[in-house]
Write a protein that holds these residues in place. Structure first.
Motif, PDB file in Angstrom:
ATOM      1  N   GLN A   1       0.830  -1.213   0.000  1.00 38.62           N
ATOM      2  CA  GLN A   1       0.000   0.000   0.000  1.00 38.62           C
ATOM      3  C   GLN A   1       0.862   1.261   0.000  1.00 38.62           C
ATOM      4  OE1 GLN A   1      -2.473  -0.834   3.325  1.00 38.62           O
ATOM      5  NE2 GLN A   1      -3.981  -1.915   2.081  1.00 38.62           N
ATOM      6  N   ALA A   2       1.956   1.224   0.752  1.00 41.03           N
ATOM      7  CA  ALA A   2       2.792   2.425   0.879  1.00 41.03           C
ATOM      8  C   ALA A   2       3.581   2.714  -0.388  1.00 41.03           C
ATOM      9  CB  ALA A   2       3.746   2.264   2.064  1.00 41.03           C
ATOM     10  N   THR A   3       3.889   1.679  -1.164  1.00 44.43           N
ATOM     11  CA  THR A   3       4.737   1.894  -2.340  1.00 44.43           C
ATOM     12  C   THR A   3       3.953   1.891  -3.645  1.00 44.43           C
ATOM     13  OG1 THR A   3       5.124  -0.481  -2.537  1.00 44.43           O
ATOM     14  CG2 THR A   3       6.742   0.780  -1.258  1.00 44.43           C
ATOM     15  N   GLY A   4       2.726   1.329  -3.610  1.00 41.01           N
ATOM     16  CA  GLY A   4       1.951   1.216  -4.854  1.00 41.01           C
ATOM     17  C   GLY A   4       2.376   0.009  -5.674  1.00 41.01           C
ATOM     18  N   LEU A   5       3.305  -0.803  -5.156  1.00 41.23           N
ATOM     19  CA  LEU A   5       3.715  -2.027  -5.866  1.00 41.23           C
ATOM     20  C   LEU A   5       2.815  -3.164  -5.401  1.00 41.23           C
ATOM     21  CD1 LEU A   5       7.557  -1.631  -5.311  1.00 41.23           C
ATOM     22  CD2 LEU A   5       6.415  -1.542  -7.523  1.00 41.23           C
ATOM     23  N   THR A   6       2.452  -4.064  -6.294  1.00 47.84           N
ATOM     24  CA  THR A   6       1.604  -5.175  -5.852  1.00 47.84           C
ATOM     25  C   THR A   6       2.453  -6.156  -5.042  1.00 47.84           C
ATOM     26  OG1 THR A   6       2.082  -6.558  -7.766  1.00 47.84           O
ATOM     27  CG2 THR A   6       0.217  -5.051  -7.970  1.00 47.84           C
ATOM     28  N   VAL A   7       1.779  -6.977  -4.241  1.00 54.37           N
ATOM     29  CA  VAL A   7       2.482  -7.980  -3.441  1.00 54.37           C
ATOM     30  C   VAL A   7       3.277  -8.917  -4.362  1.00 54.37           C
ATOM     31  CG1 VAL A   7       2.104  -9.989  -1.956  1.00 54.37           C
ATOM     32  CG2 VAL A   7       0.863  -7.881  -1.510  1.00 54.37           C
TER      33      VAL A   7
END
Ligand code: B12
Length: 302
Positions: A16-22
């Motif tokens: 959530q903090a980086t905008g990268l998916t898991v």
């Protein structure tokens, strides 16, 4: 300070903090060792604030077109330097840019480049943004160009089959042991448009629902049989083709009659918007907007 006193974040919080998916975070760690998370007492990955900062820098730099394989070798100071250097450069790989790159590649019959741009968009953008800002406009434009005769059938197929394949991979990457209710995805006979359905399945999988993707062109009885066997709460269908709209209410009737009372049918897709609500059998509802899907999933989860 002891490292266990510091704030630590779960992979979901980092996503959530980086905008990268898991999935991207895991792939970047596995392939490039971009950060090395610690493990908590139950063995789950936990990240420190410095990891979050580094991942943000990496995301920004990849968005500006730098390959992750090369960026992974740079320290944080070098990454910041690179970003400052490029601060005024146009963001060629922004969401709109991806669609343009995929289209240009298809126009010039450059299949590998088409694939590369799509892979990058999938790696960098969260699903909702990928769908609304890249794939939907891309596919609409492909359809329009094909209609105008500006794109050959083979070029249109290059784009739609590449998108189909990659969306399938994204869906497969979700956890098969998801805990929430079972949702079965399919289209009715004669309906081969499935990309919107796949996108809806990915949204459901990303929210922790167990997704069973049967694909396009299935008789109502077959869909119902499968849904009963897995105890599905929802059967999700996509209806696109207008020429088939006349058959849909009767097919939905067959489907609803073969399903147990605990299963609801959700119908999405551009054709679903045109169905007469009063002609739908009980237990069938049209899901008209992405936000409505979110709201229905919230209710189901609750
Ligand atoms: C790709 C494509 C194909 C591919 C499909 C590949 C595949 N595996 O899906 C192929 C080549 C098979 C194809 C074939 C045909 N196609 Co075609 N195709 C398209 C195209 C270019 C993109 C469709 C698409 O994927 N859109 C992107 C998705 C994301 O949009 P969407 O489906 O609306 O989904 C969104 C929402 O509606 C929602 N959603 C969708 N489903 C669901 C389900 C649930 C449960 C939920 C909650 C939400 C949801 O989620 C999505 C994101 O928000 C469109 C062009 C266009 N303008 O759309 C034409 C288009 C849909 N096709 C069309 C036609 C006419 C055909 C053919 C008849 C062409 C022919 N003469 O052979 C055949 C019919 C095949 C068949 N029997 O179904 C027409 C349909 C006209 C109409 N409204 O009836 C279009 C609009 C092109 C045009 N301008 O004429 N096509």
């Amino acid at each position: 300070m002891d490292e266990y006193d510091r704030a630590m974040y779960s992979i979901k919080a980092v996503s959530q903090a980086t905008g990268l998916t898991v999935e991207t975070l895991r792939a970047w760690e596995r392939r490039y060792g971009v950060v090395v998370p610690r493990r908590d007492v139950s063995g789950r990955r936990v990240y420190g604030p410095e990891d979050v900062l580094r991942l943000r820098l990496l995301r920004e730099a990849t968005e500006r077109g730098h390959p992750i394989g090369r960026l992974a070798r740079l320290g944080d100071a070098e990454l910041s330097g690179l970003l400052e250097e490029n601060a005024s450069a146009p963001r060629a790989a922004g969401p709109g840019g991806f669609a343009g790159r995929i289209l240009d590649a298809a126009r010039d019959f450059r299949a590998a480049e088409c694939e590369q741009a799509l892979t990058l968009a999938i790696a960098l953008l969260p699903p909702a943004q990928l769908f609304t800002e890249v794939l939907q406009p891309l596919l609409r434009e492909v359809g329009d160009r094909w209609h105008r005769g500006d794109l050959a059938i083979s070029q249109e197929r290059l784009v739609s089959s590449t998108v189909r394949r990659h969306l399938g991979l994204v869906l497969d990457s979700y956890d098969r042991t998801a805990r929430r209710q079972d949702i079965v995805f399919a289209t009715l006979p004669g309906e081969r448009h499935e990309l919107g359905l796949l996108m809806a399945a990915i949204v459901c999988a990303s929210r922790g629902f167990r997704t069973h993707y049967l694909g396009p062109d299935l008789p109502a009885e077959e869909i119902a049989l499968f849904a009963r066997e897995v105890g599905a709460s929802i059967v999700a269908l996509s209806v696109v083709l207008q020429e088939r709209l006349g058959d849909v209410p009767a097919e939905l009737g067959t489907l609803a009659a073969s399903l147990g009372p605990g299963t609801t049918v959700w119908i999405g897709g551009s054709g679903a918007q045109l169905l007469d609500k009063d002609a739908l059998p009980p237990g069938c509802v049209c899901v008209r907007a992405p936000l409505e899907l979110d709201r229905r999933l919230d209710m189901l989860a609750a």
